[in-house]
Design a protein around this motif. Structure first.
Motif, PDB file in Angstrom:
ATOM      1  N   CYS A  35       0.845  -1.196   0.000  1.00 18.52           N
ATOM      2  CA  CYS A  35       0.000   0.000   0.000  1.00 18.52           C
ATOM      3  C   CYS A  35       0.877   1.242   0.000  1.00 18.52           C
ATOM      4  O   CYS A  35       1.918   1.284   0.647  1.00 18.52           O
ATOM      5  N   ARG A  36       0.412   2.232  -0.690  1.00 12.88           N
ATOM      6  CA  ARG A  36       1.088   3.510  -0.693  1.00 12.88           C
ATOM      7  C   ARG A  36       0.796   4.193   0.635  1.00 12.88           C
ATOM      8  O   ARG A  36      -0.338   4.157   1.110  1.00 12.88           O
ATOM      9  N   GLY A  37       1.780   4.835   1.250  1.00 12.59           N
ATOM     10  CA  GLY A  37       1.595   5.515   2.523  1.00 12.59           C
ATOM     11  C   GLY A  37       0.942   6.874   2.340  1.00 12.59           C
ATOM     12  O   GLY A  37       0.531   7.242   1.247  1.00 12.59           O
ATOM     13  N   VAL A  38       0.858   7.621   3.424  1.00 16.42           N
ATOM     14  CA  VAL A  38       0.288   8.964   3.359  1.00 16.42           C
ATOM     15  C   VAL A  38       1.365   9.944   2.927  1.00 16.42           C
ATOM     16  O   VAL A  38       2.557   9.729   3.163  1.00 16.42           O
ATOM     17  N   THR A  39       0.933  11.027   2.341  1.00 16.31           N
ATOM     18  CA  THR A  39       1.897  12.038   1.903  1.00 16.31           C
ATOM     19  C   THR A  39       2.313  12.888   3.082  1.00 16.31           C
ATOM     20  O   THR A  39       1.653  12.927   4.123  1.00 16.31           O
ATOM     21  N   LEU A  40       3.396  13.585   2.917  1.00 15.70           N
ATOM     22  CA  LEU A  40       3.885  14.474   3.967  1.00 15.70           C
ATOM     23  C   LEU A  40       2.861  15.571   4.257  1.00 15.70           C
ATOM     24  O   LEU A  40       2.643  15.942   5.403  1.00 15.70           O
ATOM     25  N   MET A  41       2.197  16.060   3.226  1.00 14.75           N
ATOM     26  CA  MET A  41       1.210  17.120   3.406  1.00 14.75           C
ATOM     27  C   MET A  41       0.022  16.617   4.238  1.00 14.75           C
ATOM     28  O   MET A  41      -0.479  17.333   5.103  1.00 14.75           O
ATOM     29  N   GLU A  42      -0.424  15.394   4.005  1.00  8.93           N
ATOM     30  CA  GLU A  42      -1.513  14.829   4.789  1.00  8.93           C
ATOM     31  C   GLU A  42      -1.098  14.664   6.244  1.00  8.93           C
ATOM     32  O   GLU A  42      -1.864  14.978   7.165  1.00  8.93           O
ATOM     33  N   LEU A  43       0.096  14.202   6.459  1.00 14.29           N
ATOM     34  CA  LEU A  43       0.604  14.017   7.814  1.00 14.29           C
ATOM     35  C   LEU A  43       0.695  15.350   8.556  1.00 14.29           C
ATOM     36  O   LEU A  43       0.277  15.470   9.714  1.00 14.29           O
ATOM     37  N   LEU A  44       1.211  16.375   7.895  1.00 12.10           N
ATOM     38  CA  LEU A  44       1.326  17.699   8.526  1.00 12.10           C
ATOM     39  C   LEU A  44      -0.048  18.299   8.804  1.00 12.10           C
ATOM     40  O   LEU A  44      -0.241  18.964   9.834  1.00 12.10           O
ATOM     41  N   THR A  45      -0.995  18.061   7.926  1.00 14.40           N
ATOM     42  CA  THR A  45      -2.350  18.567   8.153  1.00 14.40           C
ATOM     43  C   THR A  45      -2.967  17.933   9.393  1.00 14.40           C
ATOM     44  O   THR A  45      -3.554  18.621  10.230  1.00 14.40           O
ATOM     45  N   VAL A  46      -2.824  16.627   9.534  1.00 17.78           N
ATOM     46  CA  VAL A  46      -3.359  15.932  10.709  1.00 17.78           C
ATOM     47  C   VAL A  46      -2.659  16.419  11.974  1.00 17.78           C
ATOM     48  O   VAL A  46      -3.309  16.671  12.996  1.00 17.78           O
ATOM     49  N   LEU A  47      -1.362  16.593  11.942  1.00 19.37           N
ATOM     50  CA  LEU A  47      -0.626  17.091  13.116  1.00 19.37           C
ATOM     51  C   LEU A  47      -1.056  18.510  13.475  1.00 19.37           C
ATOM     52  O   LEU A  47      -1.161  18.847  14.659  1.00 19.37           O
ATOM     53  N   ALA A  48      -1.297  19.343  12.487  1.00 23.44           N
ATOM     54  CA  ALA A  48      -1.744  20.714  12.756  1.00 23.44           C
ATOM     55  C   ALA A  48      -3.121  20.707  13.421  1.00 23.44           C
ATOM     56  O   ALA A  48      -3.368  21.455  14.380  1.00 23.44           O
ATOM     57  N   ILE A  49      -4.019  19.866  12.937  1.00 21.97           N
ATOM     58  CA  ILE A  49      -5.355  19.777  13.545  1.00 21.97           C
ATOM     59  C   ILE A  49      -5.252  19.283  14.981  1.00 21.97           C
ATOM     60  O   ILE A  49      -5.896  19.827  15.885  1.00 21.97           O
ATOM     61  N   VAL A  52      -3.994  22.098  17.255  1.00 15.98           N
ATOM     62  CA  VAL A  52      -5.039  23.092  17.544  1.00 15.98           C
ATOM     63  C   VAL A  52      -6.007  22.544  18.588  1.00 15.98           C
ATOM     64  O   VAL A  52      -6.360  23.242  19.549  1.00 15.98           O
ATOM     65  N   LEU A  53      -6.430  21.300  18.438  1.00 14.63           N
ATOM     66  CA  LEU A  53      -7.341  20.697  19.417  1.00 14.63           C
ATOM     67  C   LEU A  53      -6.702  20.586  20.799  1.00 14.63           C
ATOM     68  O   LEU A  53      -7.352  20.830  21.817  1.00 14.63           O
ATOM     69  N   ALA A  54      -5.435  20.217  20.853  1.00 20.15           N
ATOM     70  CA  ALA A  54      -4.735  20.140  22.138  1.00 20.15           C
ATOM     71  C   ALA A  54      -4.612  21.518  22.778  1.00 20.15           C
ATOM     72  O   ALA A  54      -4.759  21.660  23.998  1.00 20.15           O
ATOM     73  N   GLY A  55      -4.361  22.533  21.975  1.00 17.18           N
ATOM     74  CA  GLY A  55      -4.272  23.899  22.502  1.00 17.18           C
ATOM     75  C   GLY A  55      -5.590  24.381  23.075  1.00 17.18           C
ATOM     76  O   GLY A  55      -5.642  24.983  24.150  1.00 17.18           O
TER      77      GLY A  55
END
Length: 190
Positions: A35-49, A52-55
């Protein structure tokens, strides 16, 4: 060739591939593999969300800390007054609770004046108002039956910074006690 759920079916060599929105999965007998993994952009988007939720959650927790600290201090005061009441009954003599608003502490003594315990409130909590019969200002007495001598009274606590609810422990002349809260600077108590 298209499947009913919108996937494109392309037979290649020994594997069967499904393509849908730029994702390619290889279906083998053992399940998904290669399987192809997730892109770096998808990973960064999830981390950013998540950040924000943790903050947002952290801010909510920090805003509630003064109220929890004040409630904890009022419970500590309540327990100390109950302990003084129990000591008076157990000893069969009068026990005094003396409040020192300047030092934000209170102490418990027996009828001979021996110190039974001393409790200092946390630095961010003020012991600011003690009401009672007026004769024994800043002191409550419990007789050998555990009843407060004199009239009902209350001990009020507040957080050092303005804008927070007040708490008080009301001690009735019958010996019953209750913790109350005021959100309008002491005009009404619940």
């Amino acid at each position: 060739m298209k499947t009913p759920d919108g996937f494109s079916f392309i037979p290649l060599h020994q594997h069967t591939y499904y393509q849908h929105q730029a994702r390619t999965f290889s279906l083998k007998a053992g399940g998904f593999s290669d399987c192809r993994g997730v892109t770096l952009m998808e990973l960064l988007t999830v981390l950013a969300i998540l950040a924000v939720l943790a903050g947002i959650g952290g801010i909510g927790i920090l805003r509630g800390m003064p109220e929890r600290r004040l409630m904890s201090a009022s419970r500590e005061l309540y327990c100390a007054l109950r302990q003084a009441q129990a000591q008076a009954v157990a000893r069969g003599e009068r026990v005094a609770v003396t409040f020192s608003p300047e030092a934000d502490e209170f102490s418990m003594t027996d009828s001979a004046g021996n110190l039974l315990s001393r409790i200092k409130l946390p630095g961010y909590i003020d012991l600011y108002e003690i009401t009672g019969d007026g004769k024994t200002e800043n002191q409550y007495f419990f007789n050998s039956l555990g009843i407060k001598t004199g009239v009902s009274g209350s001990v009020c606590l507040r957080y050092q910074k303005p804008g927070y609810d007040l708490r008080r422990v009301q001690v009735r002349s019958t010996g019953s006690m209750v913790i109350q809260r005021s959100s309008d600077n002491g005009k009404t108590w619940v």
